[in-house]
Design an enzyme around this catalytic site. Structure first.
Site, PDB file in Angstrom:
ATOM      1  N   LYS A  42       1.362   3.628  -3.231  1.00  0.00           N
ATOM      2  CA  LYS A  42       0.879   5.019  -3.215  1.00  0.00           C
ATOM      3  C   LYS A  42       2.022   5.998  -3.463  1.00  0.00           C
ATOM      4  CE  LYS A  42      -3.597   4.802  -2.107  1.00  0.00           C
ATOM      5  NZ  LYS A  42      -4.673   5.486  -2.846  1.00  0.00           N
ATOM      6  N   GLN A  58       2.620   7.204  15.650  1.00  0.00           N
ATOM      7  CA  GLN A  58       1.946   8.496  15.803  1.00  0.00           C
ATOM      8  C   GLN A  58       1.614   9.056  14.426  1.00  0.00           C
ATOM      9  OE1 GLN A  58       4.707  11.153  17.722  1.00  0.00           O
ATOM     10  NE2 GLN A  58       6.325  10.781  16.240  1.00  0.00           N
ATOM     11  N   GLY A  97      -2.322   0.360  22.891  1.00  0.00           N
ATOM     12  CA  GLY A  97      -3.303   1.411  22.591  1.00  0.00           C
ATOM     13  C   GLY A  97      -2.755   2.805  22.753  1.00  0.00           C
ATOM     14  N   THR A 124      -1.095   6.763  18.171  1.00  0.00           N
ATOM     15  CA  THR A 124      -2.072   7.825  17.913  1.00  0.00           C
ATOM     16  C   THR A 124      -2.459   7.898  16.439  1.00  0.00           C
ATOM     17  OG1 THR A 124      -0.457   9.561  17.425  1.00  0.00           O
ATOM     18  CG2 THR A 124      -1.040   9.235  19.752  1.00  0.00           C
ATOM     19  N   TYR A 169       0.837  -1.206   0.000  1.00  0.00           N
ATOM     20  CA  TYR A 169       0.000   0.000   0.000  1.00  0.00           C
ATOM     21  C   TYR A 169       0.870   1.255   0.000  1.00  0.00           C
ATOM     22  CZ  TYR A 169      -3.754   3.199   1.587  1.00  0.00           C
ATOM     23  OH  TYR A 169      -4.651   4.225   1.717  1.00  0.00           O
ATOM     24  N   ASP A 170       1.807   1.320   0.965  1.00  0.00           N
ATOM     25  CA  ASP A 170       2.620   2.534   1.133  1.00  0.00           C
ATOM     26  C   ASP A 170       3.462   2.821  -0.106  1.00  0.00           C
ATOM     27  OD1 ASP A 170       1.629   1.944   3.645  1.00  0.00           O
ATOM     28  OD2 ASP A 170       3.504   2.288   4.713  1.00  0.00           O
ATOM     29  N   ARG A 192     -10.966  -1.249   9.806  1.00  0.00           N
ATOM     30  CA  ARG A 192     -10.298  -0.062  10.334  1.00  0.00           C
ATOM     31  C   ARG A 192     -10.822   0.229  11.737  1.00  0.00           C
ATOM     32  NH1 ARG A 192     -10.316   3.729   4.992  1.00  0.00           N
ATOM     33  NH2 ARG A 192     -12.051   2.357   4.414  1.00  0.00           N
ATOM     34  N   ASP A 242       3.175  -0.908  12.348  1.00  0.00           N
ATOM     35  CA  ASP A 242       2.041  -0.037  12.676  1.00  0.00           C
ATOM     36  C   ASP A 242       2.588   1.335  13.134  1.00  0.00           C
ATOM     37  OD1 ASP A 242      -1.108  -0.831  13.541  1.00  0.00           O
ATOM     38  OD2 ASP A 242      -0.319   0.989  14.474  1.00  0.00           O
ATOM     39  N   PRO A 243       2.274   2.421  12.417  1.00  0.00           N
ATOM     40  CA  PRO A 243       2.837   3.724  12.809  1.00  0.00           C
ATOM     41  C   PRO A 243       2.469   4.098  14.245  1.00  0.00           C
ATOM     42  CG  PRO A 243       1.907   3.846  10.610  1.00  0.00           C
ATOM     43  CD  PRO A 243       1.499   2.511  11.183  1.00  0.00           C
TER      44      PRO A 243
HETATM   45  P1  NAD Z   1     -12.694   1.783   0.237  1.00  0.00           P
HETATM   46  O1  NAD Z   1     -11.992   0.481   0.331  1.00  0.00           O
HETATM   47  O2  NAD Z   1     -14.028   1.920   0.882  1.00  0.00           O
HETATM   48  O3  NAD Z   1     -12.846   2.244  -1.277  1.00  0.00           O
HETATM   49  C1  NAD Z   1     -11.976   1.861  -2.308  1.00  0.00           C
HETATM   50  C2  NAD Z   1     -12.799   1.579  -3.551  1.00  0.00           C
HETATM   51  O4  NAD Z   1     -11.918   1.226  -4.639  1.00  0.00           O
HETATM   52  C3  NAD Z   1     -13.760   0.402  -3.363  1.00  0.00           C
HETATM   53  O5  NAD Z   1     -15.030   0.734  -3.873  1.00  0.00           O
HETATM   54  C4  NAD Z   1     -13.103  -0.718  -4.168  1.00  0.00           C
HETATM   55  O6  NAD Z   1     -14.027  -1.675  -4.632  1.00  0.00           O
HETATM   56  C5  NAD Z   1     -12.436   0.069  -5.281  1.00  0.00           C
HETATM   57  N1  NAD Z   1     -11.308  -0.636  -5.921  1.00  0.00           N
HETATM   58  C6  NAD Z   1     -10.294  -1.286  -5.306  1.00  0.00           C
HETATM   59  N2  NAD Z   1      -9.460  -1.797  -6.233  1.00  0.00           N
HETATM   60  C7  NAD Z   1      -9.954  -1.447  -7.452  1.00  0.00           C
HETATM   61  C8  NAD Z   1      -9.538  -1.691  -8.799  1.00  0.00           C
HETATM   62  N3  NAD Z   1      -8.433  -2.387  -9.072  1.00  0.00           N
HETATM   63  N4  NAD Z   1     -10.306  -1.191  -9.806  1.00  0.00           N
HETATM   64  C9  NAD Z   1     -11.448  -0.482  -9.544  1.00  0.00           C
HETATM   65  N5  NAD Z   1     -11.883  -0.240  -8.294  1.00  0.00           N
HETATM   66  C10 NAD Z   1     -11.133  -0.707  -7.260  1.00  0.00           C
HETATM   67  O7  NAD Z   1     -11.682   2.869   0.840  1.00  0.00           O
HETATM   68  P2  NAD Z   1     -11.855   4.442   1.080  1.00  0.00           P
HETATM   69  O8  NAD Z   1     -11.617   4.701   2.513  1.00  0.00           O
HETATM   70  O9  NAD Z   1     -13.090   4.937   0.437  1.00  0.00           O
HETATM   71  O10 NAD Z   1     -10.583   5.002   0.296  1.00  0.00           O
HETATM   72  C11 NAD Z   1     -10.678   5.613  -0.966  1.00  0.00           C
HETATM   73  C12 NAD Z   1      -9.313   6.117  -1.394  1.00  0.00           C
HETATM   74  O11 NAD Z   1      -8.832   7.068  -0.455  1.00  0.00           O
HETATM   75  C13 NAD Z   1      -8.259   5.022  -1.493  1.00  0.00           C
HETATM   76  O12 NAD Z   1      -7.436   5.285  -2.608  1.00  0.00           O
HETATM   77  C14 NAD Z   1      -7.467   5.174  -0.227  1.00  0.00           C
HETATM   78  O13 NAD Z   1      -6.142   4.745  -0.369  1.00  0.00           O
HETATM   79  C15 NAD Z   1      -7.547   6.673   0.002  1.00  0.00           C
HETATM   80  N6  NAD Z   1      -7.386   6.990   1.431  1.00  0.00           N
HETATM   81  C16 NAD Z   1      -8.390   6.798   2.320  1.00  0.00           C
HETATM   82  C17 NAD Z   1      -8.188   7.078   3.660  1.00  0.00           C
HETATM   83  C18 NAD Z   1      -9.282   6.914   4.691  1.00  0.00           C
HETATM   84  O14 NAD Z   1      -9.016   7.122   5.865  1.00  0.00           O
HETATM   85  N7  NAD Z   1     -10.492   6.583   4.344  1.00  0.00           N
HETATM   86  C19 NAD Z   1      -6.943   7.539   4.102  1.00  0.00           C
HETATM   87  C20 NAD Z   1      -5.927   7.701   3.163  1.00  0.00           C
HETATM   88  C21 NAD Z   1      -6.162   7.435   1.832  1.00  0.00           C
HETATM   89  N1  UDP Z   2      -6.431  -0.741  15.639  1.00  0.00           N
HETATM   90  C1  UDP Z   2      -6.843  -1.250  16.870  1.00  0.00           C
HETATM   91  N2  UDP Z   2      -7.897  -2.095  16.895  1.00  0.00           N
HETATM   92  C2  UDP Z   2      -8.591  -2.457  15.768  1.00  0.00           C
HETATM   93  C3  UDP Z   2      -8.188  -1.918  14.534  1.00  0.00           C
HETATM   94  C4  UDP Z   2      -7.085  -1.070  14.513  1.00  0.00           C
HETATM   95  O1  UDP Z   2      -6.260  -0.937  17.921  1.00  0.00           O
HETATM   96  O2  UDP Z   2      -9.551  -3.223  15.874  1.00  0.00           O
HETATM   97  C5  UDP Z   2      -5.296   0.200  15.613  1.00  0.00           C
HETATM   98  C6  UDP Z   2      -4.213  -0.104  14.577  1.00  0.00           C
HETATM   99  O3  UDP Z   2      -3.257  -0.981  15.117  1.00  0.00           O
HETATM  100  C7  UDP Z   2      -3.658   1.273  14.299  1.00  0.00           C
HETATM  101  C8  UDP Z   2      -4.854   2.198  14.486  1.00  0.00           C
HETATM  102  O4  UDP Z   2      -5.812   1.466  15.252  1.00  0.00           O
HETATM  103  O5  UDP Z   2      -2.670   1.609  15.238  1.00  0.00           O
HETATM  104  C9  UDP Z   2      -5.480   2.641  13.167  1.00  0.00           C
HETATM  105  O6  UDP Z   2      -5.721   1.494  12.400  1.00  0.00           O
HETATM  106  P1  UDP Z   2      -6.501   1.507  11.015  1.00  0.00           P
HETATM  107  O7  UDP Z   2      -6.468   0.122  10.486  1.00  0.00           O
HETATM  108  O8  UDP Z   2      -7.809   2.164  11.184  1.00  0.00           O
HETATM  109  O9  UDP Z   2      -5.662   2.490  10.063  1.00  0.00           O
HETATM  110  P2  UDP Z   2      -4.121   2.809   9.836  1.00  0.00           P
HETATM  111  O10 UDP Z   2      -4.008   4.231  10.215  1.00  0.00           O
HETATM  112  O11 UDP Z   2      -3.250   1.954  10.700  1.00  0.00           O
HETATM  113  O12 UDP Z   2      -3.911   2.533   8.391  1.00  0.00           O
END
Ligand code: NAD
Ligand code: UDP
Ligand code: UDP
Length: 312
Positions: free
Chosen positions: A148, A275, A206, A209, A144-145, A185, A272-273
């Site tokens: 992106k 902070q 826990g 942050t 993922y990291d 999440r 796991d980050p």
């Molecule tokens: P989500 O998992 O609910 O939504 C992702 C969507 O992308 C889903 O509908 C999934 O079916 C679709 N998808 C996945 N792979 C695909 C592919 N190969 N082709 C077409 N569609 C595909 O997640 P979200 O929270 O809505 O996140 C949306 C975007 O925002 C993501 O790119 C995510 O990395 C980014 N983002 C979200 C957060 C957050 O906290 N929600 C934080 C940082 C980044």
């Molecule tokens: N976490 C937790 N319990 C859960 C799910 C997540 O304590 O049931 C923690 C996880 O280890 C992380 C933070 O909550 O430190 C946020 O996790 P999340 O998966 O929501 O997103 P992240 O920011 O890590 O991508």
């Protein structure tokens, strides 16, 4: 009326974005492979003549005609992006190439939903955009990291090489209605566990942050960013700087749900980050934006949603 493509439009953030773009008078094409998204998230938009859904995987080329592209396709929950890590990297990298190729052919503006994960487990706190991050390239979060991070590289190379109009937002933890109950999440996990009276699963002690942004605030700034002046590419942090430990979050969820669930401690996943908090000075300056919904209000709305959802 603009014709706008939202990839990942059936997901949590994508469905709220589609809704907002339609509400403000646009014609929306939602492209999704339904890996983590669902038709349920967009069912209420289906009858709108200015909303269209296409089942498509962004790792394959896509030929359509639009004026703006929001690239959100990618699973965002660690549980889901680690399920098929190779596909996660392909989605970020091949997906970005295809969306950028499409934008190049159409001379369309394109926004990338990047993430705070580009900072990894940060030594600089709070994180400003200039910080290059501390990311493990070979760990379980790397698909993922690094995916992106590579997508950001591609966006900036298409900008330098092809003068594409790009916009890159780094989204910090966002929550709200339409997160999937099994999303994995932390906010959805804690709320669902509290409502069901199940144990609240705290990973590690826990003390790590996160800073949580309510979905409406985030969608507002994403749209502002897309429509900002051409020369502002980002990357720009978007999120709510109010930082909480996971224990504090659990306590707040227990209080707001009135639940008697117990806290249980589970192993901390690797990498796991520890902070995370956005420095949002750039978003304030360039986009005139700051979040309005505090955690207690946002959680209250999200709890209402899950109570209805789980009683169905
Ligand atoms: P989500 O998992 O609910 O939504 C992702 C969507 O992308 C889903 O509908 C999934 O079916 C679709 N998808 C996945 N792979 C695909 C592919 N190969 N082709 C077409 N569609 C595909 O997640 P979200 O929270 O809505 O996140 C949306 C975007 O925002 C993501 O790119 C995510 O990395 C980014 N983002 C979200 C957060 C957050 O906290 N929600 C934080 C940082 C980044
Ligand atoms: N976490 C937790 N319990 C859960 C799910 C997540 O304590 O049931 C923690 C996880 O280890 C992380 C933070 O909550 O430190 C946020 O996790 P999340 O998966 O929501 O997103 P992240 O920011 O890590 O991508
Ligand atoms: N692409 C697409 N739709 C388009 C134009 C391009 O999906 O309308 C994809 C195509 O798969 C291509 C990729 O985007 O490989 C990158 O396009 P670009 O024009 O940058 O490079 P090239 O065509 O030379 O590979």
């Amino acid at each position: 009326m603009k014709k706008i493509l939202v990839s990942g439009g059936a997901g949590f953030l994508g469905s709220h974005l589609c809704e907002e773009l339609i509400r403000t008078g646009n014609d929306v094409l939602c492209v999704d492979n339904f890996f983590t998204g669902s038709k349920r998230n967009i069912a209420h938009l289906m009858t709108n003549p200015y909303f269209e859904v296409m089942r498509h995987d962004v790792t394959f080329p896509l030929y359509v005609e639009v004026e703006q592209i929001y690239n959100l396709a990618c699973p965002a929950s660690p549980v889901h992006y680690q399920f098929d890590p190779v596909q996660t990297t392909k989605t970020s990298v091949h997906g970005a190439i295809n969306m950028l190729g499409l934008a190049k052919r159409l001379q369309a503006r394109i926004l990338q939903a990047s993430t705070s994960e580009v900072y990894g487990d940060p030594e600089v706190h709070p994180q400003p955009e200039e910080y290059w991050g501390r990311v493990n390239p070979v760990g379980i979060r790397s698909c993922y990291d690094e995916g992106k991070r590579c997508a950001e590289t591609l966006f900036f190379d298409y900008w330098r090489q092809h003068a594409l109009l790009i916009k890159v937002v780094r989204i910090f933890n966002t929550y709200g209605p339409r997160m999937h109950p099994n999303d994995g999440r932390v906010v959805s996990n804690f709320i669902v566990q509290a409502i069901r009276g199940e144990d609240i699963t705290i990973y590690g002690e826990g003390q790590q942050t996160r800073s949580f942004c309510y979905v409406d605030d985030l969608i507002n700034v994403m749209v502002r960013m897309m429509n900002s002046p051409d020369d502002f590419t980002g990357p720009v942090n978007i999120g709510n700087p109010c930082e909480y430990t996971m224990l504090e979050l659990a306590e707040m969820v227990l209080k707001l749900t009135g639940s008697t669930s117990k806290l249980v401690f589970k192993p901390l996943p690797s990498d796991d980050p520890k902070q995370r908090q956005p420095n949002i000075a750039l978003a304030k300056e360039k986009l005139g934006w700051e979040p309005k919904v505090n955690l207690e209000d946002g959680l209250t709305r999200t709890i209402e949603y899950f109570k209805k959802e789980l009683s169905l």
